[in-house]
Design an enzyme around this catalytic site. Structure first.
Site, PDB file in Angstrom:
ATOM      1  CG  HIS A  12      -1.840   1.202   1.260  1.00 17.91           C
ATOM      2  ND1 HIS A  12      -3.191   1.066   1.437  1.00 17.91           N
ATOM      3  CD2 HIS A  12      -1.621   2.530   1.132  1.00 17.91           C
ATOM      4  CE1 HIS A  12      -3.761   2.252   1.417  1.00 17.91           C
ATOM      5  NE2 HIS A  12      -2.831   3.166   1.235  1.00 17.91           N
ATOM      6  CG  HIS A  14      -0.658   7.191  -1.008  1.00 18.00           C
ATOM      7  ND1 HIS A  14      -1.880   7.323  -1.608  1.00 18.00           N
ATOM      8  CD2 HIS A  14      -0.892   6.539   0.156  1.00 18.00           C
ATOM      9  CE1 HIS A  14      -2.821   6.790  -0.840  1.00 18.00           C
ATOM     10  NE2 HIS A  14      -2.242   6.301   0.237  1.00 18.00           N
ATOM     11  CE  LYS A  98      -7.878   2.194  -0.619  1.00 21.01           C
ATOM     12  NZ  LYS A  98      -6.700   2.942  -0.216  1.00 21.01           N
ATOM     13  CG  HIS A 135      -9.696   4.716   3.433  1.00 20.23           C
ATOM     14  ND1 HIS A 135      -8.474   5.338   3.512  1.00 20.23           N
ATOM     15  CD2 HIS A 135     -10.417   5.175   4.487  1.00 20.23           C
ATOM     16  CE1 HIS A 135      -8.458   6.154   4.559  1.00 20.23           C
ATOM     17  NE2 HIS A 135      -9.625   6.076   5.171  1.00 20.23           N
ATOM     18  CG  HIS A 173      -4.736   2.294   5.736  1.00 21.71           C
ATOM     19  ND1 HIS A 173      -6.068   2.309   6.027  1.00 21.71           N
ATOM     20  CD2 HIS A 173      -4.599   3.011   4.582  1.00 21.71           C
ATOM     21  CE1 HIS A 173      -6.704   3.003   5.104  1.00 21.71           C
ATOM     22  NE2 HIS A 173      -5.838   3.429   4.223  1.00 21.71           N
ATOM     23  CG  ASP A 246      -1.515   4.921   4.042  1.00 21.31           C
ATOM     24  OD1 ASP A 246      -1.587   5.339   2.869  1.00 21.31           O
ATOM     25  OD2 ASP A 246      -2.285   5.297   4.937  1.00 21.31           O
TER      26      ASP A 246
END
Ligand code: NCD
Ligand code: ZN
Length: 344
Positions: A12, A14, A98, A135, A173, A246
């Site tokens: 995971h 970004h 996602k 999420h 997460h 994350d």
């Protein structure tokens, strides 16, 4: 002392785009062979064509000597079609879809407002074996921000898994004992990622001597008993918990303001932070499965073959990295000591 493990993956991450991508990508590529790349760009990466172009930009931004495979994801929207899902499943580079509840976090306003509108897409994902990454927070502003993950389990996740019992789902997460218990009680198709910062910090870190924007992320850090539960889950030996940093870079000027962005940047020292967390409960021997095996096995991808080594060696992280022209990026533990150091 040194430890060595199979080269890990980050399930995971970004990476952003453009100049931000160029800054953060080498940190991740140094440590990890592959990463599941989040699609919350502006506009979101919601088609296979957009994911393919983003993937090319990531590969083009890699420093010459670095090997790294971006594992792409699609952003689920109310308009994601069955054809979008088929194209994703047929591609060899989109590995998951996602779900951001609309408004839950950074760049999630294109997210799903009512999951029932996604029924056909979800049914097709279940049929193709394409995992759904969630999420897991409700967005109802009347629900206490610390309770939004637990509320999501009851209101959304549990009903979803009942409707799609053969859908592969990663609860992303996780931050609470409720989520850890829920995953443990689930079947082989339910997995979860855990960040290093949720293993190392509780919510006091956000308020230690003043407000600490660099400890603010979503889902927000929780109380100590939840941190302990996450540590137990990560080090339990269960194969359905795996590493997902994350790591979420934001420029200093967008964190240190009246309404600061959510996200902790950990890619500069991710493995070191996880090693510290595992060591704190005497479970360093469980780090390799969590970081290097469980995620690949869950996604049905081959395990990596290379190795990485960490030395038990105190070092000070940089206080910041140059970021986006004149701005900077403040990493977790900025200017403080870390107990482990990854060797090149
Ligand atoms: C993420 C981001 O900045 O993109 N922020 C965060 O606090 N984790 C979004 C997300 O994963 O929720
Ligand atoms: Zn994220």
């Amino acid at each position: 002392m040194q430890i060595s493990l199979t080269r890990p993956d980050d399930w995971h991450l970004h990476l952003r785009d453009g100049a931000a991508l160029a800054t953060v990508l080498p940190h991740t590529a140094r440590q990890f062979a592959r990463a599941i790349v989040m699609p919350n760009l502006r506009p979101p990466v919601s088609t296979v064509a957009a994911a393919g172009e983003y993937r090319q930009r990531i590969i083009a931004a890699l420093p010459p000597a670095m090997a790294f495979e971006p594992l792409m994801t699609l952003y689920l929207t109310d308009r994601t079609s069955v054809d979008d899902i088929r194209r994703a499943a047929d591609s060899d580079f989109v590995h998951a879809v996602k779900l951001y509840p609309a408004g839950a976090t950074t760049n999630s306003d294109a997210g799903v407002s009512n999951l029932r509108q996604c029924d056909r897409a979800l049914a097709e994902m279940q049929r193709c074996g394409l995992p759904l990454l969630v999420h897991g927070e409700v967005t109802d502003p009347t629900i206490d921000v610390f309770d939004r993950e637990k509320a999501f389990i009851d209101a959304v996740l549990q009903p979803l898994l009942r409707r799609y019992p053969a859908l592969k789902v990663v609860f992303e997460h996780i931050t609470t004992s409720d989520a850890a218990d829920f995953v443990v009680a689930g079947g082989p198709l339910l997995g979860a990622t855990i960040t290093a910062h949720h293993l190392l910090y509780n919510r006091n870190a956000i308020f230690a001597g003043g407000i600490r924007p660099h400890h603010y992320c979503l889902p927000v850090l929780k109380r100590e008993s939840h941190r302990q539960a996450l540590l137990r889950a990560a080090t339990s030996g269960s194969r359905r918990f795996f590493l997902g940093t994350d790591s979420a870079p934001h420029a200093r000027t967008t964190k240190e303001v009246a309404c600061g962005c959510a996200g902790c940047y950990t890619a500069h020292a991710a493995l070191e932070l996880y090693a510290e967390a595992f060591e704190s409960v005497g479970a360093l021997d469980r780090l390799e499965a969590f970081a290097s095996f469980n995620g690949a096995d869950f996604y049905g991808l081959p395990r990596n073959s290379g190795k990485v080594s960490l030395a038990r060696d105190d070092w000070r992280t940089p206080t910041e990295f140059a970021y986006l022209g004149g701005d900077t990026l403040v990493p977790l533990r900025a200017g403080e000591l870390l107990r482990w150091r990854m060797l090149d």
